[in-house]
Design a protein around this motif. Structure first.
Motif, PDB file in Angstrom:
ATOM      1  N   SER A  25       0.809  -1.219   0.000  1.00 10.55           N
ATOM      2  CA  SER A  25       0.000   0.000   0.000  1.00 10.55           C
ATOM      3  C   SER A  25       0.840   1.265   0.000  1.00 10.55           C
ATOM      4  CB  SER A  25      -0.940   0.006   1.214  1.00 10.55           C
ATOM      5  OG  SER A  25      -0.203  -0.114   2.416  1.00 10.55           O
ATOM      6  N   GLU A  26       2.132   1.146   0.360  1.00  9.28           N
ATOM      7  CA  GLU A  26       3.032   2.304   0.350  1.00  9.28           C
ATOM      8  C   GLU A  26       3.849   2.366  -0.940  1.00  9.28           C
ATOM      9  OE1 GLU A  26       2.874   0.295   3.281  1.00  9.28           O
ATOM     10  OE2 GLU A  26       1.402   1.791   3.966  1.00  9.28           O
ATOM     11  N   ASN A  27       3.395   1.610  -1.967  1.00  6.87           N
ATOM     12  CA  ASN A  27       4.092   1.554  -3.255  1.00  6.87           C
ATOM     13  C   ASN A  27       5.539   1.090  -3.112  1.00  6.87           C
ATOM     14  OD1 ASN A  27       1.926   2.371  -4.923  1.00  6.87           O
ATOM     15  ND2 ASN A  27       2.300   4.515  -4.416  1.00  6.87           N
ATOM     16  N   GLU A  28       5.779   0.176  -2.207  1.00  8.86           N
ATOM     17  CA  GLU A  28       7.088  -0.409  -2.005  1.00  8.86           C
ATOM     18  C   GLU A  28       7.079  -1.823  -2.572  1.00  8.86           C
ATOM     19  OE1 GLU A  28      10.172  -1.435   1.697  1.00  8.86           O
ATOM     20  OE2 GLU A  28       8.112  -0.740   2.087  1.00  8.86           O
ATOM     21  N   GLN A  29       8.105  -2.153  -3.354  1.00  7.15           N
ATOM     22  CA  GLN A  29       8.184  -3.472  -3.963  1.00  7.15           C
ATOM     23  C   GLN A  29       8.656  -4.525  -2.950  1.00  7.15           C
ATOM     24  OE1 GLN A  29      10.651  -3.304  -7.457  1.00  7.15           O
ATOM     25  NE2 GLN A  29       9.093  -2.253  -8.673  1.00  7.15           N
ATOM     26  N   GLU A  79       3.239 -14.649   2.740  1.00  8.99           N
ATOM     27  CA  GLU A  79       3.991 -13.395   2.876  1.00  8.99           C
ATOM     28  C   GLU A  79       3.626 -12.413   1.766  1.00  8.99           C
ATOM     29  OE1 GLU A  79       6.174 -12.319   5.194  1.00  8.99           O
ATOM     30  OE2 GLU A  79       5.768 -14.094   6.419  1.00  8.99           O
ATOM     31  N   LEU A  80       3.476 -12.908   0.554  1.00  7.88           N
ATOM     32  CA  LEU A  80       3.113 -12.026  -0.557  1.00  7.88           C
ATOM     33  C   LEU A  80       1.711 -11.457  -0.382  1.00  7.88           C
ATOM     34  CD1 LEU A  80       4.569 -14.046  -3.576  1.00  7.88           C
ATOM     35  CD2 LEU A  80       5.306 -11.785  -2.816  1.00  7.88           C
ATOM     36  N   ARG A 123       0.502  -7.490   0.221  1.00  6.85           N
ATOM     37  CA  ARG A 123      -0.548  -6.768  -0.511  1.00  6.85           C
ATOM     38  C   ARG A 123      -1.683  -6.309   0.395  1.00  6.85           C
ATOM     39  NH1 ARG A 123      -0.199  -4.338  -5.112  1.00  6.85           N
ATOM     40  NH2 ARG A 123      -2.301  -4.865  -5.748  1.00  6.85           N
ATOM     41  N   LYS A 124      -1.787  -6.913   1.592  1.00  2.05           N
ATOM     42  CA  LYS A 124      -2.844  -6.568   2.554  1.00  2.05           C
ATOM     43  C   LYS A 124      -4.232  -6.750   1.954  1.00  2.05           C
ATOM     44  CE  LYS A 124       0.001  -3.410   5.268  1.00  2.05           C
ATOM     45  NZ  LYS A 124       0.203  -2.036   5.779  1.00  2.05           N
TER      46      LYS A 124
END
Length: 384
Positions: A329-333, A361-362, A366-367
């Motif tokens: 959600s924070e645009n972090e890969q 984990e993936l 992505r939540k």
């Protein structure tokens, strides 16, 4: 004959309007107030025209109009004309806010009434046409959804089952972005000594990418992969695919193709624009490969292969960029480094348990937001 509900508390006005409407070809249903009109509308659901006085006992015309608009499950649109002696702007606004479609001032001009009713009927007909179109679109969408579900099942059926081929255990994660994926992989016996494997990722998403992945899958599985019982060099296989799929569907794909010597554990493979695979020995993870050009992007390309040695317990991970580029959600890969740390941290898990952990984990990363790319991971381990 078209129905119209006439709501008027004055007997003489109700009679005159009823006779006029019958001359215009309407079947007239009458009510003395809004409450009676509401009951009638519940029983006669084919009424689409309401001509209602404003000032009435029990429930006035504005209250009736609001109640009609607040009910969401009508079978059809109800066109509402409000009769009123009020000609000021505030009254007009009040009626419009209640949901009235049109107004007629009292005393009613018969010719104006006819024209307003004609306009209402055109609106009703337009609503019917739009509803019919909407139903056709929905039917088409439902059919497309069924076709895509069938395609997804077909794609799933093409995937190999997790398990062992000789002393090599394979497992995988496959999460399409939508119904079908542009990602595809397979592993198979070339002969008694060698196993073949590949993973590919077609650029883009959706049906066109999936169709190309199907085509490439069948091309690989029906190609000559052995010569005199020896695997053809992976770089030759990839180069041949590159020439064959130039400008195929205006698309290209990245891939890894290789083979495993079951006896020695030697792996030989070619990387064509695909993310660098990860070799895990004990608790140490290492990236392999140099990149290479995607297949189908440029003609007359030469590819290189490289080799590595799998010892008992060593693992090899091939994955699409949907894994490492998965965004939170924070645009972090999710990133290569995070993925490698995960492989090192849980190296003592079985391959099946490890892949389930990666999948969790993936998804946690992505939540609960759906993946925005195909997520594919192919892993194998040399067993005793």
């Amino acid at each position: 004959m078209k129905k119209i509900l006439l709501v008027e508390d004055a007997l003489d006005t109700r009679y005159i309007l009823s006779m006029t409407l019958q001359k215009y070809g309407y079947e007239v249903i009458t009510a003395e107030n809004g409450e009676q009109a509401w009951e009638i509308l519940q029983q006669q659901t084919d009424i689409q025209l309401v001509l209602s006085d404003w000032m009435m006992p029990l429930m006035d015309g504005v209250q009736l109009c609001k109640k009609i608009r607040n009910k969401q499950d009508w079978h059809c649109y109800i066109y509402f004309i409000l009769l009123t002696a009020k000609d000021d702007k505030d009254s007009l606004i009040q009626g419009m806010e209640a949901g009235a479609d049109d107004f007629l001032l009292k005393p009613v001009n018969i010719n104006e009434l006819r024209v307003r009713l004609n306009a209402g009927n055109r609106i009703i007909q337009l609503e019917k046409t739009l509803e019919c179109s909407k139903q056709k679109v929905q039917q088409a969408y439902d059919q497309i959804s069924l076709d895509l579900e069938s395609a997804a099942k077909m794609q799933q059926a093409l995937l190999p089952k997790p398990g062992r081929l000789g002393n090599i255990e394979f497992d995988w994660i496959f999460c399409p972005y939508r119904f079908v994926a542009g990602d595809m992989f397979n592993y198979f016996e070339l002969n008694d000594k060698y196993l073949g494997f590949y993973q590919l990722d077609v650029a883009g998403h959706g049906v066109s990418s999936a169709l190309l992945s199907f085509t490439v899958h069948h091309r690989i599985m029906n190609s000559l992969l052995l010569n005199n019982n020896i695997p053809i060099a992976p770089e030759e296989i990839v180069a041949a695919l590159n020439e064959e799929f130039q400008n195929s569907l205006d698309n290209y794909f990245t891939m890894i193709y290789g083979y495993i010597n079951k006896d020695s554990g030697e792996v030989c493979l070619t990387q064509a624009g695909h993310p660098k695979p990860i070799f895990v020995s004990g608790s140490n993870a290492k990236l392999y490969g140099e990149g290479g050009f995607p297949v189908g992007m440029l003609p007359d390309l030469e590819y290189q292969s490289f080799k590595l040695q799998l010892e008992i317990g060593d693992r090899f991970f091939i994955y699409s960029d949907g894994v490492t580029e998965c965004m939170n959600s924070e645009n972090e890969q999710f990133s290569e480094s995070r993925f490698m740390c995960l492989l090192e941290q849980y190296h003592d898990l079985s391959l099946d348990a490890l892949l389930k952990k990666i999948d969790i984990e993936l998804r946690n990363w992505r939540k609960e937001v759906p993946f925005d790319d195909d997520v594919t991971l192919l892993a194998f381990e040399r067993m005793v």
